[in-house]
Design an enzyme around this catalytic site. Structure first.
Site, PDB file in Angstrom:
ATOM      1  N   SER A 166     -42.451  -0.833  12.048  1.00 34.94           N
ATOM      2  CA  SER A 166     -41.256  -0.209  12.627  1.00 34.94           C
ATOM      3  C   SER A 166     -40.035  -0.548  11.771  1.00 34.94           C
ATOM      4  O   SER A 166     -39.030  -1.082  12.264  1.00 34.94           O
ATOM      5  CB  SER A 166     -41.059  -0.684  14.068  1.00 34.94           C
ATOM      6  OG  SER A 166     -42.171  -0.347  14.863  1.00 34.94           O
ATOM      7  N   ALA A 168     -37.624   1.121  10.386  1.00 36.82           N
ATOM      8  CA  ALA A 168     -36.319   1.679  10.759  1.00 36.82           C
ATOM      9  C   ALA A 168     -35.672   0.888  11.891  1.00 36.82           C
ATOM     10  O   ALA A 168     -34.448   0.696  11.916  1.00 36.82           O
ATOM     11  CB  ALA A 168     -36.464   3.146  11.160  1.00 36.82           C
ATOM     12  N   ASP A 169     -36.467   0.431  12.842  1.00 37.00           N
ATOM     13  CA  ASP A 169     -35.925  -0.359  13.943  1.00 37.00           C
ATOM     14  C   ASP A 169     -35.325  -1.668  13.441  1.00 37.00           C
ATOM     15  O   ASP A 169     -34.217  -2.048  13.825  1.00 37.00           O
ATOM     16  CB  ASP A 169     -37.020  -0.660  14.965  1.00 37.00           C
ATOM     17  CG  ASP A 169     -37.404   0.552  15.793  1.00 37.00           C
ATOM     18  OD1 ASP A 169     -36.497   1.265  16.241  1.00 37.00           O
ATOM     19  OD2 ASP A 169     -38.608   0.779  15.991  1.00 37.00           O
ATOM     20  N   TYR A 170     -36.077  -2.358  12.608  1.00 44.79           N
ATOM     21  CA  TYR A 170     -35.597  -3.656  12.126  1.00 44.79           C
ATOM     22  C   TYR A 170     -34.383  -3.496  11.213  1.00 44.79           C
ATOM     23  O   TYR A 170     -33.422  -4.276  11.294  1.00 44.79           O
ATOM     24  CB  TYR A 170     -36.725  -4.401  11.420  1.00 44.79           C
ATOM     25  CG  TYR A 170     -37.760  -4.931  12.382  1.00 44.79           C
ATOM     26  CD1 TYR A 170     -37.513  -6.081  13.134  1.00 44.79           C
ATOM     27  CD2 TYR A 170     -38.967  -4.281  12.573  1.00 44.79           C
ATOM     28  CE1 TYR A 170     -38.445  -6.566  14.038  1.00 44.79           C
ATOM     29  CE2 TYR A 170     -39.915  -4.759  13.469  1.00 44.79           C
ATOM     30  CZ  TYR A 170     -39.648  -5.903  14.203  1.00 44.79           C
ATOM     31  OH  TYR A 170     -40.577  -6.382  15.096  1.00 44.79           O
ATOM     32  N   GLY A 173     -31.434  -2.737  13.333  1.00 42.95           N
ATOM     33  CA  GLY A 173     -30.969  -3.964  13.968  1.00 42.95           C
ATOM     34  C   GLY A 173     -30.120  -4.805  13.038  1.00 42.95           C
ATOM     35  O   GLY A 173     -29.084  -5.360  13.433  1.00 42.95           O
TER      36      GLY A 173
END
Length: 396
Positions: A166, A168-170, A173
């Site tokens: 994931s 893009a999520d990290y 963030g």
């Protein structure tokens, strides 16, 4: 002492992107209050490998240092509790679809009226504006929309998800951390909070180096290249005689001179052969074949030793089984083992390393609602009988 001691964060997000921003802030001392739906909680609790405690490994690792408070934001009493928490919050983090917080009565204008100093991080698939603002999206969609997935894979194969992660999520963030800390710095001068608006796809697109300028200037559309790199060669993965793989990064002409010497054939780097970068790019397949042949004649460790001795960047392609025993990982403590609800658990350690105010993992992911009573009593002065009524009514 931690760098962010005294900073109070409300984490209203779900899954990874927004909450990961809160996780990083919490590692460096910020107080994180995780707001979750009663009886349901963050969906991240069920994302990943399940464990005997009822929450996944992902939750246990990524919800570190957070206090879990359950709150029904559709109930006026739950909304009132959130207002009281916002009144003392430095940062509010959410990653719902645009408009959801407004329906709850907690858009930025409402938050600003409660506490003008609050910084609000808003994470969504496509951002708070634009024709796609209302569309849902996860990291996989962001990888696709950003152009990253199109580039990942072999030239004659389908596009893939890089690393099945994931990413893009990290990355979003982390950009969220940059955004809120920058906004806090601005608040020191203005006294006012502001909105940090992040789209999942934008943080990936930002890392795709010259993709945009190369198209604008030359109409160049980069295609899938497998392990290769577009502007330099040899810069790829090569398999050794023992089956191991080696990453070699030869990024300029002087480095290729050193690699040619390590290969025992310095003439490869002559001006009339492959010395100039342009010549190597023109003969990419031939150069890669020469390097592959050399790597394939030696063990992985011998290839790496010869490259290191010649000051050519090279390293092994590791699986997690390799990583856990590697001396560099062990020396740096990149993985740490921490007590959890399922016993000792190995998780990624805090980064970056600060010399004077280092970060810390104080605890791993809590049970749903485990801190509701203490937060309501300590921060909002609710009595035990009031808390019991809220719980009986399903507000918490």
């Amino acid at each position: 002492m931690h760098a962010l001691d005294g900073i109070k964060v409300l984490d209203l997000g779900t899954f990874i992107a927004g909450p990961f921003c809160a996780t990083v802030l919490g590692e460096f001392g910020a107080e994180i209050i995780k707001i979750e739906r009663p009886g349901v909680g963050d969906h991240l609790r069920r994302f990943g490998t399940e464990t005997e405690c009822g929450d996944t490994l992902v939750w246990l690792s990524e919800a570190r240092n957070k206090r879990s408070v359950t709150l029904d934001l559709t109930d006026p009493r739950g909304q009132q509790i959130l207002r009281e928490l916002i009144a003392d919050a430095d940062i509010v983090i959410e990653n719902f679809r645009p408009g959801v917080m407004e329906r709850f009565g907690f858009g930025f204008d409402e938050i600003h009226a409660i506490n003008p100093r609050t910084v609000m991080l808003r994470v969504s698939a496509y951002g708070q504006s634009g024709p796609n603002r209302d569309l849902p999206g996860f990291a996989r969609v962001a990888h696709a929309f950003s152009g990253l997935a199109y580039l990942a894979g072999e030239p004659d194969g389908p596009p893939v998800t890089p690393g099945s992660t994931s990413l893009a999520d990290y990355m979003t963030g982390l950009y969220g951390v940059i955004g809120v800390l920058t906004a806090l710095q601005a608040r020191e001068r203005t006294g006012r909070g502001q909105v940090v608006d992040l789209a999942l796809y934008e943080t990936i697109f930002r890392a795709l180096d010259e993709l945009a300028p190369a198209f604008q200037q030359f109409g160049f559309v980069r295609e899938r290249m497998g392990a290769d790199t577009v502007n330099v060669t040899p810069h790829s993965h090569y398999q050794a005689a023992d089956g191991g793989w080696v990453a070699i990064a030869c990024s300029h002409d002087d480095m290729f001179v050193r690699l040619a010497k390590a290969m025992g054939d310095p003439d490869l780097a002559s001006p009339d052969l492959f010395g100039p970068k342009a010549a190597r790019l023109k003969a990419r397949d031939e150069v890669n074949a020469l390097v592959s042949g050399w790597v394939g004649s030696l063990s992985r460790d011998e290839v790496i030793k010869r490259c290191v001795d010649a000051e050519v960047p090279a390293g092994p392609l590791y699986s997690i089984a390799d990583i856990v025993d590697d001396p560099q990982y062990l020396h740096r403590g990149t993985i740490t083992t921490t007590e959890s609800r399922i016993g000792p658990l190995s998780v990624p350690n805090v980064i970056p390393a600060l010399s004077d105010t280092p970060g810390e993992i104080r605890w791993l992911g809590r049970e749903l609602g485990s801190d509701t009573d203490s937060v309501l009593q300590e921060l909002l002065a609710r009595t035990p009988s009031e808390i019991a009524t809220l719980r009986a009514d399903g507000v918490i």
